[in-house]
Structure formats: C-alpha cells, structure tokens
Design an enzyme around this catalytic site. Sequence first.
Site, PDB file in Angstrom:
ATOM      1  N   HIS A 260       0.840  -1.209   0.000  1.00  0.00           N
ATOM      2  CA  HIS A 260       0.000   0.000   0.000  1.00  0.00           C
ATOM      3  C   HIS A 260       0.875   1.259   0.000  1.00  0.00           C
ATOM      4  O   HIS A 260       0.749   2.129  -0.864  1.00  0.00           O
ATOM      5  CB  HIS A 260      -0.913  -0.041   1.232  1.00  0.00           C
ATOM      6  CG  HIS A 260      -1.790   1.146   1.379  1.00  0.00           C
ATOM      7  ND1 HIS A 260      -3.128   1.133   1.087  1.00  0.00           N
ATOM      8  CD2 HIS A 260      -1.518   2.419   1.774  1.00  0.00           C
ATOM      9  CE1 HIS A 260      -3.646   2.331   1.295  1.00  0.00           C
ATOM     10  NE2 HIS A 260      -2.685   3.131   1.716  1.00  0.00           N
ATOM     11  N   GLU A 261       1.770   1.325   0.969  1.00  0.00           N
ATOM     12  CA  GLU A 261       2.620   2.522   1.057  1.00  0.00           C
ATOM     13  C   GLU A 261       3.564   2.613  -0.141  1.00  0.00           C
ATOM     14  O   GLU A 261       3.960   3.711  -0.538  1.00  0.00           O
ATOM     15  CB  GLU A 261       3.398   2.540   2.385  1.00  0.00           C
ATOM     16  CG  GLU A 261       2.526   2.477   3.647  1.00  0.00           C
ATOM     17  CD  GLU A 261       1.418   3.524   3.729  1.00  0.00           C
ATOM     18  OE1 GLU A 261       1.541   4.585   3.081  1.00  0.00           O
ATOM     19  OE2 GLU A 261       0.413   3.265   4.433  1.00  0.00           O
ATOM     20  N   HIS A 264       1.892   4.761  -2.657  1.00  0.00           N
ATOM     21  CA  HIS A 264       2.087   6.191  -2.352  1.00  0.00           C
ATOM     22  C   HIS A 264       3.514   6.606  -2.697  1.00  0.00           C
ATOM     23  O   HIS A 264       3.755   7.695  -3.233  1.00  0.00           O
ATOM     24  CB  HIS A 264       1.835   6.456  -0.870  1.00  0.00           C
ATOM     25  CG  HIS A 264       0.396   6.351  -0.456  1.00  0.00           C
ATOM     26  ND1 HIS A 264      -0.611   7.040  -1.085  1.00  0.00           N
ATOM     27  CD2 HIS A 264      -0.203   5.635   0.535  1.00  0.00           C
ATOM     28  CE1 HIS A 264      -1.780   6.765  -0.490  1.00  0.00           C
ATOM     29  NE2 HIS A 264      -1.551   5.905   0.481  1.00  0.00           N
TER      30      HIS A 264
END
Length: 495
Positions: A260-261, A264
Amino acid sequence: VTPDLRRLRERLAEISDLRRTLLLLSWEQRVTMPPGGTEARANALATLGRTEHERFVDAEIGHLLERLRPYEESLEYDSDDASLIRVVRRDWEKARREPSELRAERLRAGSLAHGVWVEARATNDFARFLPALERNFDIRKRYAACFEWEDSPYTPLLDDFEPFMTTTDVAAVFDVLRPALAEIVRNAPRIDASFLDVPFAHDRQRVFAERLASTVGLDEDAWRLDTSAHPFCTSFSRRDVRMTTRFMDTGLRALWSTLHESGHALYAHGVAPSLERTPLAGSPSLGLNESQSRTWENLVGRSRPFWSHWYEPLQRTFPDELGDVGFETFMSAVNCVQPTALRGRADETTYSLHIILRFDLERRVLEETLEPRDLPQAWNEGMQELLGVEVPDDAQGVLQDTHWASCQIGYFPTYALGNVISLQIWSVVREAIPDLDDQLEAGELLELSGWLRDGLYSLGRKLTPSETIERLTGSPAIDPQPFLAYLRAKAAALA
Ligand code: ZN
C-alpha cells in the site's frame, strides 16, 4: 523566463523547503521521537507552520500571480509554468482566508492530541481523549467559517484533501456504494482464514516486505521503510521517500500495508523532476493518491498472478506457518470478505463501509447534529448497522484511527474514493498492457509502474483531480461501477 516568474519560483521553492521540513518533523514525531518530546514538537510545528503560512500568503505572491496572468494565458494549459501559476493562485486564495494563527493552532493541537490519543487508545480511555478531540473539531469549525460554502461546513475541510469535491458529491458516490457493498457482504461466502491468525516472525516479515517493495520500481537509494503506530508514507523530495509499516501480533498484514505505502511512494517518486521544489510536486487529490496505494495493495497485491510468483518464496520464508497451506487456500484467505471492527484489518469490500461511517460522523459533528462526546455511541451503532459488528471497546472503536487526533478531519472519504478511482484507472491499464498477468506471474512490475509514472504520477498537481481522471480514462466523473463489478466478481470466485 520572465523576472516575475523567476521571483515566484524562488519564493515557492523556499516555501516548499519549509513544508518538507514540517513533514520531516511530523515523520520524526511518529517514527522515532520519545513521548516526552510531544510538547516541544508541538511548539516547533506551530512556529514553522506559522512561518510557512505567513510567507505563502504574502501580498507579493499575489502581485506576482496577477502580473503573470498574460504570460500564463500565452502558454499551453498543461505546461509546467501555466499550471504552476494557476494552481498556486487557487492555493494562495484559499490560504489567504485562514489566519496564520489558526494554522499554527491546528498544527500545535494536532501534534499534542496525537500524543494524548496514543495513550488513550493504549488504555481504552475515551474520556481522556475527549477534550483534545473537542478542541480539534472546534479548530476545524473555525476553519470552515473562513469560507463560503453551499451545502455543508464540511465542504471546505474536504477541499483540503479532495479539491473541488463537495460534501454532496461525496454523499452521492457513497449512496451508491453503501447498499451495493452491504449486499456483497451479505452474499459472500465465509472463508476460514484462521491459518493466518497466528504469529509470524516480525524480522522475516520485514525482510519479505522490503523484498516486495524493492521490485515495484523505486530507485534503490530513494526510499526507506520504518515502523509506526499507524502506517503512512511521506516524502521530502522525489528521491527521499519514507514509508512506514506496522507488525501485528498475528498475521501478515504488514506485507499488504507495505505494498500500500509503496503505491504512495511510487506516486511521490514518479513526479516529474521539473516540478521538484514547487507546490506541484504531489498529487491532485488524496483520492487519486490513494487510488495508487490501493492499486499496489489490492489490484496487484491480492491478485492470483502476483501470488503465483510470490507464494512459494513466502512459504519458504514461513515453512512452519504456511508449508502445508495450499495456494488456493491462501488466495481465498487473502481475498475473503469478513466484517471486523478494525479498519486496519478490513478487507476490500467492507473497507469502504468503515469509511462511510466515519464520513457520516465527522460531517454530523461539523454540522452540529452530533456532539464529540456522543461519538463512541454513534460509532458503535453505526458499526452494527453497516457491518453487523459488535464493537468490543473504544480502543477498537472510535479510538482506532489517528486522523481526528491529528486534526485531519475531512480526510477519510479520500480512502473510499481511492478504491473507486483505482478501478477506473485499472481498466485503462489493462488495455494498455495486455499481457499484464503474464508479467505479474513473472514477478515483473516495472512496465506497470513505468506506465503509471508516465501517465499519472509525472503530472503531479498540474491538473485538477477530474482533469487528471479524464486524461487517463476519457471521462472526468468518479464512477463506482467498475469497483463494484470487481468486488462482485471476486466474491463470486470465492463461492
Ligand atoms: Zn494510503
């Protein structure tokens, strides 16, 4: 370059340095600072935040923007210079409405409340957190009062995270999602995923998570992974991207939280170098940014082709825990639909229902139809109504998230919007890379991240969120249907 543009760029570069330094102070508070540092850090953030705000809202920037209007109009709409002048003008006009003192108060209160929240959550003590929570909502109400709004005082808050979207726009998307998601949850088969509910050694999880992150397309010397109470990603330049994850007592969630990160991180890392040290180095909205974390966490990171490459290495890493677990069993477990009290443990379907609850609650507090002290009860009732979940205590209820503590009220909707947008973009990606599944099966992620970098990340904040979505998909609208179709297909495959 005209002298006015040079002057504007110089001013903005300094402001960008101050903003990145603010981010560094917040990162450091959440990753390494001992709790004793809270008070001093809150003061430092407030001072730096006030300084940054005063510099940005300075009249000279307004004069420069005004003088640059003819130059802006002579350029292509999406050129770097025209975009810079246009986007900064909107930012500047917005920032001018907020007194620097209120900005400083928000940073100070958010920093202090974060410390109180960590303790309140650890001791399951909502009453201890309530005064800080009331102050944060009060600060955000005073912020909303700096703007004219038509539908709800929540709209100016939302605009900080999801520019140009109103509360009514978000509610319209959520009104489609709510019943459709509830139906998918009702019909999805229950899967036994208890083999994941055992301890997995944290050091081996970390090594595996870093191994995954190292394949997504980040330059080796441009990122690092740390741990924090709440995973997040921040960047101090496109070549200094910081991710955090969190290792739980049981399960392998840190792997998906790292993916997930990584999404980003790829966004921050992929912004065009020409936008560095300007306010355009970022994403047009948090919804778009979140669409990419969801892409890497879920669309890639829960897919069959991805795990057909990675499952054997994972089994070799955890032979005692997974040696006897077959591939199909693993795939069902990581894609199952299972209501839970915690957003951080939610699956892809129930996740957005958690968000809809938070949106409803924070909006009602802003609209003064709900008092902060009544949030625990409203929370628990909402969880029962939306997810059929009994909340065991406030630590696993109203105290579970950091956002209200950090004064980030208005942020939550961007998570569910990100889910929705991720599928709109994914449909285009699939057409552009027809053999994507073969590549995922080979553990090859670079064409995917390269395509997303060139088509999306490199644009930074040059275009509005809907202009950006339109450039990729051909339509500016946020459309929940591809997301719902994806979830329905997944639930059907479990049956
Ligand atoms: Zn995220």
